[in-house]
Write a protein that holds these residues in place. Structure first.
Motif, PDB file in Angstrom:
ATOM      1  N   TYR A 122       2.980  11.682 -10.638  1.00 35.83           N
ATOM      2  CA  TYR A 122       3.732  10.762  -9.784  1.00 35.83           C
ATOM      3  C   TYR A 122       5.221  10.845 -10.103  1.00 35.83           C
ATOM      4  N   ASP A 123       6.022  10.732  -9.070  1.00 34.84           N
ATOM      5  CA  ASP A 123       7.481  10.733  -9.203  1.00 34.84           C
ATOM      6  C   ASP A 123       7.950   9.290  -9.326  1.00 34.84           C
ATOM      7  N   PHE A 124       8.549   8.956 -10.467  1.00 37.10           N
ATOM      8  CA  PHE A 124       9.102   7.622 -10.682  1.00 37.10           C
ATOM      9  C   PHE A 124      10.634   7.660 -10.707  1.00 37.10           C
ATOM     10  N   GLY A 125      11.205   8.532  -9.902  1.00 39.48           N
ATOM     11  CA  GLY A 125      12.655   8.607  -9.811  1.00 39.48           C
ATOM     12  C   GLY A 125      13.248   9.476 -10.888  1.00 39.48           C
ATOM     13  N   ASN A 126      13.592   8.886 -12.017  1.00 40.58           N
ATOM     14  CA  ASN A 126      14.213   9.632 -13.104  1.00 40.58           C
ATOM     15  C   ASN A 126      13.211  10.362 -13.984  1.00 40.58           C
ATOM     16  N   GLU A 127      11.923  10.141 -13.757  1.00 35.60           N
ATOM     17  CA  GLU A 127      10.902  10.754 -14.602  1.00 35.60           C
ATOM     18  C   GLU A 127       9.596  10.891 -13.833  1.00 35.60           C
ATOM     19  N   THR A 128       8.717  11.693 -14.365  1.00 32.75           N
ATOM     20  CA  THR A 128       7.382  11.806 -13.798  1.00 32.75           C
ATOM     21  C   THR A 128       6.380  11.210 -14.783  1.00 32.75           C
ATOM     22  N   ARG A 129       5.273  10.759 -14.228  1.00 34.21           N
ATOM     23  CA  ARG A 129       4.183  10.241 -15.042  1.00 34.21           C
ATOM     24  C   ARG A 129       2.887  10.891 -14.565  1.00 34.21           C
ATOM     25  N   VAL A 130       2.086  11.356 -15.505  1.00 29.97           N
ATOM     26  CA  VAL A 130       0.771  11.919 -15.202  1.00 29.97           C
ATOM     27  C   VAL A 130      -0.270  10.867 -15.589  1.00 29.97           C
ATOM     28  N   ILE A 131      -1.024  10.397 -14.595  1.00 26.87           N
ATOM     29  CA  ILE A 131      -1.933   9.267 -14.788  1.00 26.87           C
ATOM     30  C   ILE A 131      -3.243   9.573 -14.064  1.00 26.87           C
ATOM     31  N   ASN A 132      -4.343   9.132 -14.637  1.00 25.57           N
ATOM     32  CA  ASN A 132      -5.625   9.267 -13.954  1.00 25.57           C
ATOM     33  C   ASN A 132      -5.735   8.275 -12.796  1.00 25.57           C
ATOM     34  N   ALA A 133      -6.378   8.721 -11.726  1.00 27.04           N
ATOM     35  CA  ALA A 133      -6.562   7.882 -10.543  1.00 27.04           C
ATOM     36  C   ALA A 133      -8.037   7.862 -10.157  1.00 27.04           C
ATOM     37  N   TRP A 134      -8.387   6.836  -9.387  1.00 28.91           N
ATOM     38  CA  TRP A 134      -9.737   6.756  -8.812  1.00 28.91           C
ATOM     39  C   TRP A 134      -9.662   5.789  -7.624  1.00 28.91           C
ATOM     40  N   ASP A 137      -8.789   3.725  -1.058  1.00 27.97           N
ATOM     41  CA  ASP A 137      -7.920   2.762  -0.388  1.00 27.97           C
ATOM     42  C   ASP A 137      -6.473   2.956  -0.835  1.00 27.97           C
ATOM     43  N   GLN A 138      -5.555   2.603   0.079  1.00 26.65           N
ATOM     44  CA  GLN A 138      -4.132   2.666  -0.238  1.00 26.65           C
ATOM     45  C   GLN A 138      -3.380   1.545   0.470  1.00 26.65           C
ATOM     46  N   VAL A 139      -2.235   1.187  -0.084  1.00 27.59           N
ATOM     47  CA  VAL A 139      -1.291   0.296   0.586  1.00 27.59           C
ATOM     48  C   VAL A 139      -0.518   1.123   1.608  1.00 27.59           C
ATOM     49  N   VAL A 140      -0.637   0.770   2.873  1.00 27.60           N
ATOM     50  CA  VAL A 140       0.025   1.552   3.922  1.00 27.60           C
ATOM     51  C   VAL A 140       1.191   0.813   4.575  1.00 27.60           C
ATOM     52  N   GLU A 141       1.266  -0.498   4.378  1.00 31.42           N
ATOM     53  CA  GLU A 141       2.410  -1.274   4.859  1.00 31.42           C
ATOM     54  C   GLU A 141       2.886  -2.158   3.720  1.00 31.42           C
ATOM     55  N   LEU A 142       4.179  -2.077   3.403  1.00 33.08           N
ATOM     56  CA  LEU A 142       4.722  -2.830   2.279  1.00 33.08           C
ATOM     57  C   LEU A 142       4.900  -4.307   2.626  1.00 33.08           C
ATOM     58  N   PRO A 143       4.684  -5.190   1.652  1.00 33.92           N
ATOM     59  CA  PRO A 143       5.013  -6.601   1.864  1.00 33.92           C
ATOM     60  C   PRO A 143       6.526  -6.793   1.905  1.00 33.92           C
ATOM     61  N   PRO A 144       6.988  -7.869   2.502  1.00 31.83           N
ATOM     62  CA  PRO A 144       8.423  -8.172   2.459  1.00 31.83           C
ATOM     63  C   PRO A 144       8.907  -8.262   1.016  1.00 31.83           C
ATOM     64  N   GLY A 145      10.017  -7.614   0.730  1.00 31.36           N
ATOM     65  CA  GLY A 145      10.610  -7.687  -0.598  1.00 31.36           C
ATOM     66  C   GLY A 145      10.109  -6.667  -1.593  1.00 31.36           C
ATOM     67  N   ALA A 146       9.055  -5.927  -1.240  1.00 32.11           N
ATOM     68  CA  ALA A 146       8.548  -4.894  -2.150  1.00 32.11           C
ATOM     69  C   ALA A 146       9.287  -3.590  -1.908  1.00 32.11           C
ATOM     70  N   ARG A 147       9.508  -2.834  -2.982  1.00 36.19           N
ATOM     71  CA  ARG A 147      10.111  -1.518  -2.816  1.00 36.19           C
ATOM     72  C   ARG A 147       9.318  -0.486  -3.603  1.00 36.19           C
ATOM     73  N   ALA A 154       0.247  12.615  -2.028  1.00 35.68           N
ATOM     74  CA  ALA A 154      -1.038  12.060  -1.587  1.00 35.68           C
ATOM     75  C   ALA A 154      -1.027  10.538  -1.490  1.00 35.68           C
ATOM     76  N   CYS A 155      -0.037   9.906  -2.122  1.00 35.21           N
ATOM     77  CA  CYS A 155       0.018   8.441  -2.157  1.00 35.21           C
ATOM     78  C   CYS A 155       1.476   8.003  -2.101  1.00 35.21           C
ATOM     79  N   GLU A 156       1.930   7.700  -0.916  1.00 36.31           N
ATOM     80  CA  GLU A 156       3.352   7.396  -0.699  1.00 36.31           C
ATOM     81  C   GLU A 156       3.785   6.130  -1.434  1.00 36.31           C
ATOM     82  N   ASN A 157       2.909   5.128  -1.439  1.00 34.51           N
ATOM     83  CA  ASN A 157       3.252   3.831  -2.035  1.00 34.51           C
ATOM     84  C   ASN A 157       2.475   3.626  -3.338  1.00 34.51           C
ATOM     85  N   ALA A 158       2.661   4.549  -4.273  1.00 30.32           N
ATOM     86  CA  ALA A 158       1.854   4.551  -5.495  1.00 30.32           C
ATOM     87  C   ALA A 158       2.290   3.514  -6.518  1.00 30.32           C
TER      88      ALA A 158
END
Length: 225
Positions: A122-134, A137-147, A154-158
């Motif tokens: 995953y790209d966290f801006g200044n760094e990458t993180r390698v993490i296990n996933a399972w 489902d995904q968040v496809v629309e952000l709540p107000p105030g979330a960035r 594969a996961c835009e809003n990770a």
């Protein structure tokens, strides 16, 4: 500092014997950071008295979907909003990431891109993180105030940040190779495509950034609002 673990599902029986339930995995992940933990099995309708019961909160993963008609979901969403109002730090993982987004006004769906399982970068801006996933489902629309603060192809809003008091991520920093292997063996067959499970198993010996993400999570929980 007392951290309430809102347990939204239970690990398969084989994992309960090997690693303990999801709350135990988080206690081990964050061991050495000076936290005291209390578990609330919200999936079994066991809730804290109020949002002020603990100094910070973790919402765990689950086999359930945030959009399912389950008894524990409406009161959990109410509690999430109450915690948000108190500005106490809250971290959500996988289902926790999704249910917080949904409670705060976002949208979660069964993603048509399919399952994402095992070691992911995953790209966290200044760094990458390698993490296990399972997850599927995904968040496809952000709540107000979330960035968005973390993503991959594969996961835009990770990973999402709400102000400076709620941080949520789609993958599972608490999952080590033992957990992924057990899930692939006991929960994946017939649900997750065989090719996806095989690819996850092929990566089991490769490193992930558990300690780094644990340090990030601990620092977030300890910060003053």
């Amino acid at each position: 500092m007392k951290i309430g673990i809102l347990q939204t599902g239970h690990a398969p029986d084989v994992l309960l014997e090997q690693t303990g339930d999801y709350d135990v995995m988080f206690a081990q992940l964050l061991g050495g950071h000076g936290f005291e933990f209390e578990t609330y099995n919200v999936v079994d309708m066991e809730f804290p008295a109020n949002a002020e019961t603990c100094d910070g909160w973790i919402v765990t993963g689950s086999k359930h979907g945030a959009y399912e008609d389950l008894a524990f979901i409406p009161p959990l969403e109410d509690l999430i909003r109450n915690v948000a109002d108190t500005k106490r730090p809250m971290v959500g993982i996988c289902f926790g990431h999704q249910i917080i987004a949904q409670a705060m006004g976002g949208k979660v769906v069964k993603f048509d891109g399919g399952w994402i399982v095992g070691r992911q970068t995953y790209d966290f801006g200044n760094e990458t993180r390698v993490i296990n996933a399972w997850h599927q489902d995904q968040v496809v629309e952000l709540p107000p105030g979330a960035r968005v603060v973390g993503s991959n192809d594969a996961c835009e809003n990770a990973a999402l940040l709400y102000g400076n008091h709620i941080w949520t991520i789609q993958p599972h920093p608490e999952f080590n190779a033992t957990v992924v292997d057990a899930l692939a063996t006991h929960r994946g067959p017939g649900v997750v495509p065989d090719a996806v499970l095989d690819a996850a198993r092929a990566d089991l010996s490769k490193p992930v950034h558990q300690s780094a993400v644990a340090a990030d999570m601990a620092a977030f929980l300890k910060q003053e609002s």
